[in-house]
Design an enzyme around this catalytic site. Sequence first.
Site, PDB file in Angstrom:
ATOM      1  N   THR A  33       4.058 -20.280 -36.039  1.00 54.72           N
ATOM      2  CA  THR A  33       4.861 -21.443 -35.638  1.00 54.72           C
ATOM      3  C   THR A  33       5.178 -22.304 -36.854  1.00 54.72           C
ATOM      4  O   THR A  33       6.331 -22.730 -37.056  1.00 54.72           O
ATOM      5  CB  THR A  33       4.117 -22.269 -34.575  1.00 54.72           C
ATOM      6  OG1 THR A  33       3.577 -21.387 -33.593  1.00 54.72           O
ATOM      7  CG2 THR A  33       5.063 -23.261 -33.908  1.00 54.72           C
ATOM      8  N   GLY A  87      -0.182 -25.359 -37.023  1.00 55.95           N
ATOM      9  CA  GLY A  87      -0.115 -24.857 -35.660  1.00 55.95           C
ATOM     10  C   GLY A  87      -1.450 -25.041 -34.965  1.00 55.95           C
ATOM     11  O   GLY A  87      -2.378 -25.648 -35.519  1.00 55.95           O
ATOM     12  N   ALA A  88      -1.567 -24.527 -33.747  1.00 56.42           N
ATOM     13  CA  ALA A  88      -2.834 -24.578 -33.013  1.00 56.42           C
ATOM     14  C   ALA A  88      -2.855 -23.453 -31.994  1.00 56.42           C
ATOM     15  O   ALA A  88      -1.811 -22.953 -31.577  1.00 56.42           O
ATOM     16  CB  ALA A  88      -3.011 -25.925 -32.314  1.00 56.42           C
ATOM     17  N   GLY A 101      -7.103 -19.081 -35.250  1.00 59.46           N
ATOM     18  CA  GLY A 101      -6.634 -17.742 -34.887  1.00 59.46           C
ATOM     19  C   GLY A 101      -6.251 -16.920 -36.107  1.00 59.46           C
ATOM     20  O   GLY A 101      -6.448 -15.714 -36.148  1.00 59.46           O
ATOM     21  N   GLY A 102      -5.741 -17.620 -37.131  1.00 59.62           N
ATOM     22  CA  GLY A 102      -5.366 -16.925 -38.364  1.00 59.62           C
ATOM     23  C   GLY A 102      -6.487 -16.916 -39.396  1.00 59.62           C
ATOM     24  O   GLY A 102      -6.309 -16.417 -40.516  1.00 59.62           O
ATOM     25  N   GLU A 108      -7.695 -25.593 -43.298  1.00 57.68           N
ATOM     26  CA  GLU A 108      -6.835 -26.381 -42.404  1.00 57.68           C
ATOM     27  C   GLU A 108      -7.527 -27.680 -42.010  1.00 57.68           C
ATOM     28  O   GLU A 108      -6.892 -28.741 -41.947  1.00 57.68           O
ATOM     29  CB  GLU A 108      -6.503 -25.565 -41.149  1.00 57.68           C
ATOM     30  CG  GLU A 108      -5.555 -24.407 -41.424  1.00 57.68           C
ATOM     31  CD  GLU A 108      -5.327 -23.509 -40.235  1.00 57.68           C
ATOM     32  OE1 GLU A 108      -4.282 -22.850 -40.184  1.00 57.68           O
ATOM     33  OE2 GLU A 108      -6.198 -23.441 -39.347  1.00 57.68           O
ATOM     34  N   LYS A 126       0.480 -23.219 -25.119  1.00 55.37           N
ATOM     35  CA  LYS A 126      -0.664 -23.683 -25.922  1.00 55.37           C
ATOM     36  C   LYS A 126      -1.325 -24.945 -25.334  1.00 55.37           C
ATOM     37  O   LYS A 126      -2.435 -25.290 -25.718  1.00 55.37           O
ATOM     38  CB  LYS A 126      -0.208 -23.986 -27.357  1.00 55.37           C
ATOM     39  CG  LYS A 126       0.343 -22.790 -28.129  1.00 55.37           C
ATOM     40  CD  LYS A 126      -0.744 -21.830 -28.528  1.00 55.37           C
ATOM     41  CE  LYS A 126      -0.237 -20.674 -29.376  1.00 55.37           C
ATOM     42  NZ  LYS A 126      -0.261 -20.903 -30.783  1.00 55.37           N
TER      43      LYS A 126
HETATM   44  C1  5RP Z   1      -4.623 -20.379 -38.303  1.00 56.34           C
HETATM   45  C2  5RP Z   1      -4.363 -21.274 -37.150  1.00 56.34           C
HETATM   46  C3  5RP Z   1      -2.989 -21.236 -36.585  1.00 56.34           C
HETATM   47  O1  5RP Z   1      -2.396 -22.470 -36.783  1.00 56.34           O
HETATM   48  C4  5RP Z   1      -3.087 -20.926 -35.110  1.00 56.34           C
HETATM   49  O2  5RP Z   1      -3.726 -19.677 -34.955  1.00 56.34           O
HETATM   50  C5  5RP Z   1      -1.701 -20.886 -34.444  1.00 56.34           C
HETATM   51  O3  5RP Z   1      -0.966 -19.821 -34.933  1.00 56.34           O
HETATM   52  P1  5RP Z   1       0.458 -19.422 -34.338  1.00 56.34           P
HETATM   53  O4  5RP Z   1       1.385 -20.542 -34.653  1.00 56.34           O
HETATM   54  O5  5RP Z   1       0.803 -18.144 -35.036  1.00 56.34           O
HETATM   55  O6  5RP Z   1       0.292 -19.235 -32.846  1.00 56.34           O
HETATM   56  O7  5RP Z   1      -5.183 -22.015 -36.704  1.00 56.34           O
HETATM   57  O8  5RP Z   1      -5.956 -20.449 -38.713  1.00 56.34           O
END
Ligand code: 5RP
Length: 235
Positions: A33, A87-88, A101-102, A108, A126
């Site tokens: 995102t 993002g979140a 998630g990443g 962060e 989300k």
């Molecule tokens: C990475 C994160 C990302 O911001 C979170 O996983 C959201 O990712 P995406 O925008 O791909 O859904 O926390 O550590």
Amino acid sequence: MNPPTPSDKEVAGRAAAALVEDGMVLGLGTGSTVDHFFLALAERIRDEGIMVRGVPSSRRTAARATELGIPLTDLERDPEPDLVVDGADEVDPELRLVKGGGGALLREKILASLGRRVVVVVGEGKMVERLGTSFLLPVEVTPFGHSAVLKRVAALGRCQAFLRTADDGQPFVTDNGNYVLDCRFDRGIRGPAALHARLSQIPGVVEVGLFLDLCDLVLEGRSDGTVVEHVARKA
Ligand code: 5RP
């Protein structure tokens, strides 16, 4: 032919890019995102000539920013970013977040804690009533003793914890050389602050993917092209 309709993530990222002012130091989050934010920001740099510099939260973001022509800096030179955009994985009604998630949660969170303003961009799906109901909670841990730490995380967190693996089946390694546990809560996370405190005290836990009281604004993109603004109520 009509141009393609922008996605929910794209409208959120574009809305965040509109908040950037000339001269700002930015915190650059990680994920799909926030990548739309990078694209829109790169357009503004190119078309309007705005001068900004960004502190990346991951190697992946550093590479992407460089590719797009977004100048980079670091926290040694610029310790207080004006605006952090990230993002979140989940956002609750109090704008508390699950992130990681990443796998970039540690950097962060450092950026979010230092930023003057923290804006989170999300697409549909989300926003949740309770954290931990649609996504596993990431916890960054040291490789040393990680199996024992996993058991303590599961016991103290009252959850199931799983070691995150990469595509090759080996443990996923963060940019900081650590591992990530993903934690499942049967009925979600009832007390995020208490859980955060319990998990943070375990030696070997480096960071917990709960971001509490760190977010000022959530821009929620919708697939109809609108963006809903959720503003934090400050104590
Ligand atoms: C990475 C994160 C990302 O911001 C979170 O996983 C959201 O990712 P995406 O925008 O791909 O859904 O926390 O550590």
